[in-house]
Design a protein around this motif. Structure first.
Motif, PDB file in Angstrom:
ATOM      1  N   GLY A 143       0.750  -1.078   0.015  1.00 18.05           N
ATOM      2  CA  GLY A 143       0.002   0.153  -0.111  1.00 18.05           C
ATOM      3  C   GLY A 143       0.608   1.188  -0.053  1.00 18.05           C
ATOM      4  N   ALA A 144       2.001   1.245  -0.551  1.00 19.34           N
ATOM      5  CA  ALA A 144       2.816   2.190  -0.771  1.00 19.34           C
ATOM      6  C   ALA A 144       2.778   2.785  -2.182  1.00 19.34           C
ATOM      7  CB  ALA A 144       4.278   2.100  -0.162  1.00 19.34           C
ATOM      8  N   LYS A 145       3.259   4.050  -2.313  1.00 21.08           N
ATOM      9  CA  LYS A 145       3.504   4.604  -3.763  1.00 21.08           C
ATOM     10  C   LYS A 145       4.981   4.272  -4.258  1.00 21.08           C
ATOM     11  CE  LYS A 145       2.538   8.949  -2.480  1.00 21.08           C
ATOM     12  NZ  LYS A 145       2.174  10.262  -2.373  1.00 21.08           N
ATOM     13  N   GLU A 146       4.889   3.894  -5.324  1.00 24.20           N
ATOM     14  CA  GLU A 146       6.230   3.502  -5.939  1.00 24.20           C
ATOM     15  C   GLU A 146       7.155   4.772  -5.914  1.00 24.20           C
ATOM     16  OE1 GLU A 146       7.771   1.587 -10.450  1.00 24.20           O
ATOM     17  OE2 GLU A 146       5.848   2.057 -10.145  1.00 24.20           O
ATOM     18  N   GLU A 147       6.818   5.760  -6.365  1.00 30.30           N
ATOM     19  CA  GLU A 147       7.828   6.983  -6.125  1.00 30.30           C
ATOM     20  C   GLU A 147       8.311   7.418  -4.809  1.00 30.30           C
ATOM     21  OE1 GLU A 147       7.980  11.801  -7.044  1.00 30.30           O
ATOM     22  OE2 GLU A 147       6.140  10.559  -7.295  1.00 30.30           O
ATOM     23  N   THR A 148       7.686   6.969  -3.757  1.00 34.64           N
ATOM     24  CA  THR A 148       8.006   7.114  -2.448  1.00 34.64           C
ATOM     25  C   THR A 148       8.928   5.986  -2.008  1.00 34.64           C
ATOM     26  OG1 THR A 148       5.806   7.957  -1.776  1.00 34.64           O
ATOM     27  CG2 THR A 148       7.045   6.888   0.175  1.00 34.64           C
ATOM     28  N   LEU A 149       8.572   4.735  -2.531  1.00 32.55           N
ATOM     29  CA  LEU A 149       9.726   3.635  -2.251  1.00 32.55           C
ATOM     30  C   LEU A 149      11.003   4.019  -2.809  1.00 32.55           C
ATOM     31  CD1 LEU A 149       7.912   0.257  -2.691  1.00 32.55           C
ATOM     32  CD2 LEU A 149       9.005   1.125  -0.492  1.00 32.55           C
ATOM     33  N   LEU A 150      10.897   4.490  -4.148  1.00 31.19           N
ATOM     34  CA  LEU A 150      12.201   4.726  -4.862  1.00 31.19           C
ATOM     35  C   LEU A 150      13.060   6.031  -4.072  1.00 31.19           C
ATOM     36  CD1 LEU A 150      10.849   4.765  -8.444  1.00 31.19           C
ATOM     37  CD2 LEU A 150      12.489   3.012  -7.411  1.00 31.19           C
TER      38      LEU A 150
END
Length: 359
Positions: A187-194
């Motif tokens: 449930g996270a945003k891909e951009e946030t993970l990167l």
């Protein structure tokens, strides 16, 4: 001969590369902070909850159950099959811009152990042997002693992410994973993970890499004066608080902390928690689309042990009057078989070199 020896040595080097370092940043105000964090541990062999509790030196068995949404009556002997992933809740200590588990777990070196095998095989690659070496001021990793007790600095963080408080989860990348799939799973945003993990190219993700995954936490009515004012609970987990008198769970259906008196705890130990005639965690409805709930608001423990409450009103319908989905509880053990495809590819290459050597 030297030309043939070079690729062989190179392959040996690759086969013995250390586990990925997991440098979770933590820049809390003042340079130091404490919080609760999670790591994902995948069992290499069949085991049970009691053995995992011992390995990670978890002080309360209920904490292990809570981190995985398992019922409080679950026995310590419950099997954990090989390939299953458990969430381990730990106390995180942040200092000098980095986070690590606070003084635990400690591991006693057994015959045949090496720091790299301890990092990879015992603790699932959540740390590297270099991190163990640095945390224990070991000058030579090859000179460890049987019976020596070492500290395992598991990765964690207490930082807010994009201005929001989260529960940081250390996730070990498995074969076939992608950044987008991991983001969707948690449930996270891909951009946030990167951004959080300093990854510039999503295609550069590698098996065994440890990612800092921010898990959204449920909002609550806990006040700043409460002993547990910083309480964060992520989806699919629960926490026992107020001296174990209150159980608070989180569900993505509402993203509101749902707290009730803990079943099985003596009423003589826990003070009564009510909102007038309404008990903690109970609701009453004045209309079909509106519900009033007695919510947990924290506890005090300085002079008297008191459980605090507050009344809140929640809409049960959308603007069209259609009932909204209600929260559901529980979190099952995930089976996450970790592939050794990278190792197999290197082994095949090594075999080819050896065959070429012998011809």
């Amino acid at each position: 001969m030297a030309a043939r020896l070079l690729p062989f040595l190179l392959l040996l080097f690759l086969l013995h590369q250390p586990a990925f370092a997991a440098n979770f940043t933590c820049r809390a105000p003042g340079g130091a902070a404490r919080c609760q964090s999670l790591v994902g541990y995948t069992a290499r062999n069949d085991t049970n909850l009691a053995k995992i509790m011992t390995l990670f030196q978890i002080r309360s068995f209920r904490s292990l159950l809570a981190a995985n949404g398992l019922p409080l009556f679950t026995p310590p002997s419950r099997p954990v099959p090989a390939g299953s992933t458990l969430r381990i809740r730990l106390s995180c200590s942040c200092s000098a811009g980095r986070g690590a588990s606070a003084h635990r777990p400690l591991y006693r070196i057994a015959p045949g152990d090496g720091l790299d095998s301890i990092a990879r095989n015992v603790f699932n690659g959540l740390i590297s042997y270099q991190e163990i070496t640095a945390a224990n001021n070991i000058s030579d990793p090859n000179l460890i002693q049987i019976g020596q007790e070492i500290y395992i600095p598991l990765p964690c963080s207490c930082d807010k992410v994009e201005g929001e408080p989260v529960v940081h989860y250390a996730h070990v990348v498995t074969s076939g994973s992608t950044v987008s799939a991991i983001a969707a799973e948690f449930g996270a945003k891909e951009e946030t993970l990167l951004n959080l993990n300093g990854i510039s190219d999503p295609e550069s993700l590698e098996v065994g890499q440890v990612l800092d995954v921010p898990l959204r936490a449920c909002s609550s009515s806990i006040g700043s004066a409460s002993v547990d004012s910083g309480l964060l609970v992520s989806n699919g987990t629960y926490i026992l608080t107020a001296n174990n008198c209150v159980l608070c769970s989180c569900s993505s259906s509402s993203w509101e902390l749902d707290c009730h008196p803990t079943r099985g705890i003596s009423s003589s130990v826990c003070p009564v928690a009510t909102c007038g005639n309404l008990s903690l965690g109970n609701s009453s409805s004045s209309t079909a689309c509106e519900s009033t709930t007695c919510n947990y608001a924290g506890y005090t423990n300085s002079t008297n042990f008191d459980i605090l409450t507050s009344l809140t009103t929640q809409s049960l319908c959308d603007s069209a009057g259609t009932p909204l989905p209600q929260p559901s509880d529980g979190f099952s053990l995930r089976v996450e078989a970790r592939s050794s495809s990278s190792f197999l590819r290197l082994s095949v290459a090594l075999a080819m070199v050896l065959l070429g050597w012998s011809s």
